[in-house]
Motif scaffolding. Structure first.
Motif, PDB file in Angstrom:
ATOM      1  N   ALA A 124       7.142  -5.158  15.812  1.00 40.89           N
ATOM      2  CA  ALA A 124       8.296  -5.654  16.579  1.00 40.89           C
ATOM      3  C   ALA A 124       9.344  -4.567  16.771  1.00 40.89           C
ATOM      4  O   ALA A 124      10.539  -4.820  16.692  1.00 40.89           O
ATOM      5  CB  ALA A 124       8.899  -6.876  15.884  1.00 40.89           C
ATOM      6  N   GLY A 125       8.882  -3.352  16.979  1.00 39.80           N
ATOM      7  CA  GLY A 125       9.783  -2.241  17.238  1.00 39.80           C
ATOM      8  C   GLY A 125      10.364  -1.589  16.000  1.00 39.80           C
ATOM      9  O   GLY A 125      11.109  -0.603  16.107  1.00 39.80           O
ATOM     10  N   VAL A 126      10.049  -2.097  14.805  1.00 35.37           N
ATOM     11  CA  VAL A 126      10.578  -1.551  13.559  1.00 35.37           C
ATOM     12  C   VAL A 126       9.545  -0.625  12.917  1.00 35.37           C
ATOM     13  O   VAL A 126       8.417  -1.050  12.663  1.00 35.37           O
ATOM     14  CB  VAL A 126      10.948  -2.682  12.569  1.00 35.37           C
ATOM     15  CG1 VAL A 126      11.444  -2.098  11.250  1.00 35.37           C
ATOM     16  CG2 VAL A 126      11.985  -3.611  13.184  1.00 35.37           C
ATOM     17  N   PRO A 127       9.898   0.632  12.630  1.00 35.79           N
ATOM     18  CA  PRO A 127       8.955   1.534  11.955  1.00 35.79           C
ATOM     19  C   PRO A 127       8.710   1.083  10.515  1.00 35.79           C
ATOM     20  O   PRO A 127       9.646   0.750   9.790  1.00 35.79           O
ATOM     21  CB  PRO A 127       9.667   2.894  11.978  1.00 35.79           C
ATOM     22  CG  PRO A 127      10.779   2.752  12.963  1.00 35.79           C
ATOM     23  CD  PRO A 127      11.157   1.307  12.974  1.00 35.79           C
ATOM     24  N   HIS A 128       7.444   1.071  10.118  1.00 33.32           N
ATOM     25  CA  HIS A 128       7.045   0.706   8.764  1.00 33.32           C
ATOM     26  C   HIS A 128       6.218   1.838   8.165  1.00 33.32           C
ATOM     27  O   HIS A 128       5.414   2.455   8.862  1.00 33.32           O
ATOM     28  CB  HIS A 128       6.220  -0.581   8.756  1.00 33.32           C
ATOM     29  CG  HIS A 128       7.007  -1.819   9.045  1.00 33.32           C
ATOM     30  ND1 HIS A 128       7.608  -2.054  10.260  1.00 33.32           N
ATOM     31  CD2 HIS A 128       7.280  -2.901   8.274  1.00 33.32           C
ATOM     32  CE1 HIS A 128       8.216  -3.241  10.228  1.00 33.32           C
ATOM     33  NE2 HIS A 128       8.035  -3.761   9.026  1.00 33.32           N
ATOM     34  N   GLU A 129       6.422   2.062   6.883  1.00 38.95           N
ATOM     35  CA  GLU A 129       5.687   3.084   6.154  1.00 38.95           C
ATOM     36  C   GLU A 129       4.988   2.417   4.974  1.00 38.95           C
ATOM     37  O   GLU A 129       5.550   1.527   4.335  1.00 38.95           O
ATOM     38  CB  GLU A 129       6.654   4.168   5.651  1.00 38.95           C
ATOM     39  CG  GLU A 129       5.993   5.322   4.926  1.00 38.95           C
ATOM     40  CD  GLU A 129       7.014   6.368   4.503  1.00 38.95           C
ATOM     41  OE1 GLU A 129       6.590   7.465   4.118  1.00 38.95           O
ATOM     42  OE2 GLU A 129       8.226   6.072   4.558  1.00 38.95           O
ATOM     43  N   PHE A 130       3.759   2.843   4.694  1.00 40.46           N
ATOM     44  CA  PHE A 130       3.006   2.278   3.580  1.00 40.46           C
ATOM     45  C   PHE A 130       2.479   3.436   2.748  1.00 40.46           C
ATOM     46  O   PHE A 130       1.722   4.271   3.251  1.00 40.46           O
ATOM     47  CB  PHE A 130       1.836   1.420   4.093  1.00 40.46           C
ATOM     48  CG  PHE A 130       1.465   0.280   3.179  1.00 40.46           C
ATOM     49  CD1 PHE A 130       1.107   0.511   1.862  1.00 40.46           C
ATOM     50  CD2 PHE A 130       1.473  -1.020   3.635  1.00 40.46           C
ATOM     51  CE1 PHE A 130       0.773  -0.539   1.013  1.00 40.46           C
ATOM     52  CE2 PHE A 130       1.141  -2.086   2.804  1.00 40.46           C
ATOM     53  CZ  PHE A 130       0.786  -1.845   1.488  1.00 40.46           C
ATOM     54  N   VAL A 131       2.900   3.520   1.484  1.00 38.81           N
ATOM     55  CA  VAL A 131       2.393   4.570   0.601  1.00 38.81           C
ATOM     56  C   VAL A 131       1.616   3.916  -0.530  1.00 38.81           C
ATOM     57  O   VAL A 131       1.983   2.849  -1.032  1.00 38.81           O
ATOM     58  CB  VAL A 131       3.527   5.460   0.057  1.00 38.81           C
ATOM     59  CG1 VAL A 131       4.275   6.122   1.198  1.00 38.81           C
ATOM     60  CG2 VAL A 131       4.478   4.685  -0.826  1.00 38.81           C
ATOM     61  N   VAL A 132       0.523   4.549  -0.918  1.00 40.93           N
ATOM     62  CA  VAL A 132      -0.365   4.016  -1.951  1.00 40.93           C
ATOM     63  C   VAL A 132      -0.631   5.113  -2.974  1.00 40.93           C
ATOM     64  O   VAL A 132      -1.175   6.168  -2.631  1.00 40.93           O
ATOM     65  CB  VAL A 132      -1.698   3.521  -1.364  1.00 40.93           C
ATOM     66  CG1 VAL A 132      -2.564   2.903  -2.464  1.00 40.93           C
ATOM     67  CG2 VAL A 132      -1.461   2.522  -0.239  1.00 40.93           C
ATOM     68  N   ALA A 133      -0.247   4.873  -4.217  1.00 35.89           N
ATOM     69  CA  ALA A 133      -0.477   5.819  -5.302  1.00 35.89           C
ATOM     70  C   ALA A 133      -1.608   5.309  -6.186  1.00 35.89           C
ATOM     71  O   ALA A 133      -1.643   4.128  -6.534  1.00 35.89           O
ATOM     72  CB  ALA A 133       0.790   5.996  -6.139  1.00 35.89           C
ATOM     73  N   GLY A 134      -2.525   6.194  -6.540  1.00 34.74           N
ATOM     74  CA  GLY A 134      -3.565   5.842  -7.500  1.00 34.74           C
ATOM     75  C   GLY A 134      -4.794   5.182  -6.931  1.00 34.74           C
ATOM     76  O   GLY A 134      -5.642   4.689  -7.682  1.00 34.74           O
ATOM     77  N   ALA A 135      -4.966   5.162  -5.597  1.00 37.16           N
ATOM     78  CA  ALA A 135      -6.124   4.498  -4.999  1.00 37.16           C
ATOM     79  C   ALA A 135      -7.379   5.348  -5.165  1.00 37.16           C
ATOM     80  O   ALA A 135      -7.320   6.580  -5.243  1.00 37.16           O
ATOM     81  CB  ALA A 135      -5.863   4.230  -3.524  1.00 37.16           C
ATOM     82  N   ALA A 136      -8.526   4.697  -5.212  1.00 34.34           N
ATOM     83  CA  ALA A 136      -9.807   5.389  -5.240  1.00 34.34           C
ATOM     84  C   ALA A 136     -10.123   5.924  -3.841  1.00 34.34           C
ATOM     85  O   ALA A 136      -9.552   5.463  -2.843  1.00 34.34           O
ATOM     86  CB  ALA A 136     -10.905   4.433  -5.706  1.00 34.34           C
ATOM     87  N   PRO A 137     -11.050   6.889  -3.731  1.00 25.93           N
ATOM     88  CA  PRO A 137     -11.399   7.441  -2.410  1.00 25.93           C
ATOM     89  C   PRO A 137     -11.959   6.423  -1.435  1.00 25.93           C
ATOM     90  O   PRO A 137     -11.993   6.664  -0.234  1.00 25.93           O
ATOM     91  CB  PRO A 137     -12.448   8.504  -2.747  1.00 25.93           C
ATOM     92  CG  PRO A 137     -12.193   8.871  -4.174  1.00 25.93           C
ATOM     93  CD  PRO A 137     -11.717   7.614  -4.826  1.00 25.93           C
ATOM     94  N   SER A 138     -12.381   5.267  -1.945  1.00 32.13           N
ATOM     95  CA  SER A 138     -12.978   4.243  -1.081  1.00 32.13           C
ATOM     96  C   SER A 138     -11.938   3.440  -0.307  1.00 32.13           C
ATOM     97  O   SER A 138     -12.298   2.578   0.503  1.00 32.13           O
ATOM     98  CB  SER A 138     -13.815   3.278  -1.926  1.00 32.13           C
ATOM     99  OG  SER A 138     -13.004   2.645  -2.912  1.00 32.13           O
ATOM    100  N   LEU A 139     -10.643   3.695  -0.516  1.00 29.54           N
ATOM    101  CA  LEU A 139      -9.603   2.926   0.173  1.00 29.54           C
ATOM    102  C   LEU A 139      -9.775   2.979   1.689  1.00 29.54           C
ATOM    103  O   LEU A 139      -9.875   4.045   2.284  1.00 29.54           O
ATOM    104  CB  LEU A 139      -8.223   3.489  -0.193  1.00 29.54           C
ATOM    105  CG  LEU A 139      -7.044   2.988   0.665  1.00 29.54           C
ATOM    106  CD1 LEU A 139      -6.808   1.506   0.447  1.00 29.54           C
ATOM    107  CD2 LEU A 139      -5.785   3.792   0.368  1.00 29.54           C
ATOM    108  N   ASP A 140      -9.799   1.792   2.295  1.00 29.92           N
ATOM    109  CA  ASP A 140      -9.791   1.685   3.754  1.00 29.92           C
ATOM    110  C   ASP A 140      -8.336   1.528   4.190  1.00 29.92           C
ATOM    111  O   ASP A 140      -7.831   0.416   4.378  1.00 29.92           O
ATOM    112  CB  ASP A 140     -10.633   0.483   4.191  1.00 29.92           C
ATOM    113  CG  ASP A 140     -10.793   0.402   5.709  1.00 29.92           C
ATOM    114  OD1 ASP A 140     -10.055   1.112   6.420  1.00 29.92           O
ATOM    115  OD2 ASP A 140     -11.633  -0.385   6.174  1.00 29.92           O
TER     116      ASP A 140
END
Length: 623
Positions: free
Chosen positions: A193-209
């Protein structure tokens, strides 16, 4: 440094944070106060908004010192979390200290060689009298953290490509409401809806989609923005940051004004090449939905008692049933509206919540309003008796929301969606009271329904779930209780049976069992005097029927404080073995019988269910 948000001058209250001793889990903090008062007082909060427990963050603070004009000044501790700086007025003072960060939860602070994380309530002393002044935060790299990146909801003033540098906040409340994640993490972006969103993930395995996670999070955000801003108005945040810490086994989240800190298990993330994610991923999406919904419902709309936080002590309110319970109702419902789960999956989630409440004897002892007020000493301090004397304002609060939504739809004038949006407009996205909530319900429906809501919130009677669900295409029926429920136990099984909770009024309590006991074995009497007593070792509760046979009473051997006790346990064979409709109570009323501890839901009218779960305002009563 790259300037990303120009500022005319440095803030008068500034914090410098650096992590030199990562192996010691210590953050080094320096607080600069340009214009202190004489004998300036500072303190560290005792709690963090959104988590209603006095956590005593000051216990992690050490080596506090102060200087003015390069000379040491006296520091006197006045209370467990408060200090007075022996400085003169007007001349800049610097206060340095360290904070041990050894808590992996979303509520405090963490630091090791892999990542750092902190909430301002754990690191940033409050400068008394200057809470509303502009505050600054400078994040400084160290040799141990130079390669790390930064993520936070704070406004950047002058930062490098990794995020190290200076940030600004309008005041102390905003500063401590924007946690900081630092480390080598996965990062993705999307716009909703026009708002920038950021998603950070720490500690994920290489299989993360990661692409799937971003796509699903975007659908949630778009659905919730559309929910709150059906009139096309702008959302209240300029940007939003999800900070997800992935661990081997964990779950939790804490809302903030334009960000959220989350924890999930590594196996709960979507995986590359996986066509269908498991239930753990659905649970994670529900958590994302829940914390994002709080952007409106508790961070803007909030209890009147939270209009201004008091960081020094408990902040009491009876409204957590609304702010947490109603959010818990909408978190999964909006997953359904976003197309991330179907009707069957949603009903499975609702069924789980219903049964959690039905299996809690405390629901008949404490109202959700009382549970809200007592959160500080009960919900966040759970023990072996919690289930017997309190109820969760999350779970029962969500069922109150369910009943109110269905009752509104039955009347055909409005839905709970209309109530939520009406409350947002009435309060202008600010503090509300219970009277204000009831007034909006009365306006959208009838004063009688507002009175009914008050009774649900302040009473301990079971909610009319079966009756209301039946009017919207769902049949509720009682299902056989599990063995642990029949006995009145909650246990953990690992080579033996460890008793965690003994529920009020059950056979286990009547036998004298108590939380902490280890149930080792049973003695089964012979069918006649000539038949020998049989003794059997138990490793799992499901072994009880195997060894007890048809006996109506056995002797249970338990270990308590290294002593062996023989307890006479009645095995109630009279519990119903087959399911029967929940509406077939002795009084003929459409209500869940008091003895029911499991309820199953079955769709009887797909169109009525679709109108409800799809968000249609069409009244089922007109069907």
């Amino acid at each position: 440094m790259t300037a990303t948000a120009p500022t005319s001058s440095l803030a008068a209250v500034r914090y410098s944070v650096q992590a030199q001793a990562v192996d010691a889990h210590l953050f080094d903090v320096t607080l600069h106060i340009d214009r202190p008062a004489a004998g300036q007082r500072v303190s560290l909060p005792v709690w963090i908004p959104g988590s209603y427990l006095v956590r005593e963050f000051a216990k992690n603070l050490q080596c506090l010192r102060a200087t003015q004009g390069g000379e040491p000044v006296a520091v006197e501790q006045l209370a467990k979390n408060q200090w007075e700086i022996g400085c003169r007025a007007g001349a800049a003072v610097a206060i340095s200290y360290q904070v041990c960060a050894y808590d992996t939860s979303v509520r405090t602070a963490w630091l090791d060689r892999r990542r750092g994380f902190f909430n301002g309530t754990s690191l940033c002393l409050r400068v008394h009298g200057q809470e509303d002044a502009c505050h600054g935060l400078e994040l400084l790299p160290s040799p141990a953290t130079r390669e790390w990146s930064i993520a936070t909801g704070l406004s950047a003033v002058a930062t490098d490509a990794q995020g190290w540098g200076r940030y600004a906040a309008a005041g102390y409340d905003e500063l401590v409401d924007c946690p900081v994640e630092m480390g080598r993490f996965w990062r993705g972006h999307f716009t909703a809806a026009g708002v920038p969103h950021e998603f950070v993930v720490a500690g994920a395995a290489p299989s993360l989609d990661g692409e799937r996670l971003l796509a699903d999070a975007r659908r949630i955000c778009e659905a919730e923005i559309a929910f709150w801003h059906a009139d096309g108005s702008r959302p209240p945040m300029e940007r939003y940051v999800f900070m997800l810490n992935v661990v081997d086994d964990g779950y939790g989240g804490l809302e903030h004004r334009n960000s959220t800190a989350l924890i999930c298990g590594r196996r709960d993330l979507p995986r590359l090449g996986e066509k269908k994610a498991g239930e753990g991923y659905t649970t994670l999406l529900g958590l994302i939905s829940h914390e994002y919904f709080h952007t409106w419902n508790v961070k803007r709309l909030r209890p009147f008692e939270f209009a201004r936080y008091d960081y020094e002590q408990e902040n009491y309110t009876e409204l957590l049933w609304f702010f947490e319970g109603f959010t818990s109702y909408y978190d999964d419902l909006l997953l359904r509206r976003a197309g991330l789960i179907d009707n069957a999956q949603y009903l499975k989630l609702i069924t789980r919540t219903i049964n959690q409440v039905l299996q809690t004897p405390g629901r008949q002892v404490q109202s959700v309003a009382q549970a809200s007020f007592d959160a500080w000493i009960k919900y966040y301090r759970q023990d072996e008796n919690t289930a017997n004397h309190t109820v969760s304002y999350y779970t029962k609060g969500s069922l109150v929301a369910l009943c109110l939504d269905l009752a509104l739809r039955t009347q055909g004038q409005a839905t709970l969606d209309d109530v939520m949006r009406g409350l947002w407009q009435r309060s202008q996205g600010g503090p509300v009271t219970e009277a204000g909530i009831l007034a909006v319900v009365g306006e959208q429906a009838t004063p009688a329904l507002a009175d009914q809501l008050s009774q649900w919130v302040h009473g301990t009677e079971d909610l009319p779930l079966a009756e209301l669900l039946a009017g919207h295409g769902i049949k509720a029926q009682a299902e056989p209780a599990q063995l642990a429920q029949k006995l009145g136990l909650r246990v953990q099984e690992n080579h033996s049976i460890q008793i965690k909770t003994v529920l009020r009024g059950g056979p286990a309590e009547q036998a004298g069992m108590m939380a902490g006991d280890e149930w080792l074995a049973i003695e089964v009497p012979g069918k006649d005097p000539a038949e020998l007593v049989q003794r059997w070792r138990l490793a799992r509760l499901d072994d009880l029927p195997l060894y007890a046979g048809g006996a109506s009473r056995v002797t249970a051997w338990v270990a308590r404080d290294r002593q062996l006790l023989a307890l006479e346990l009645e095995l109630d064979q009279a519990l119903p073995a087959a399911a029967k409709p929940a509406s077939e109570g002795a009084d003929g009323a459409n209500a869940v019988p008091a003895a029911v501890s499991n309820l199953g839901l079955e769709i009887t009218d797909k169109q009525a269910v679709e109108r409800w779960l799809g968000g249609s305002a069409a009244a089922t009563a007109a069907h």
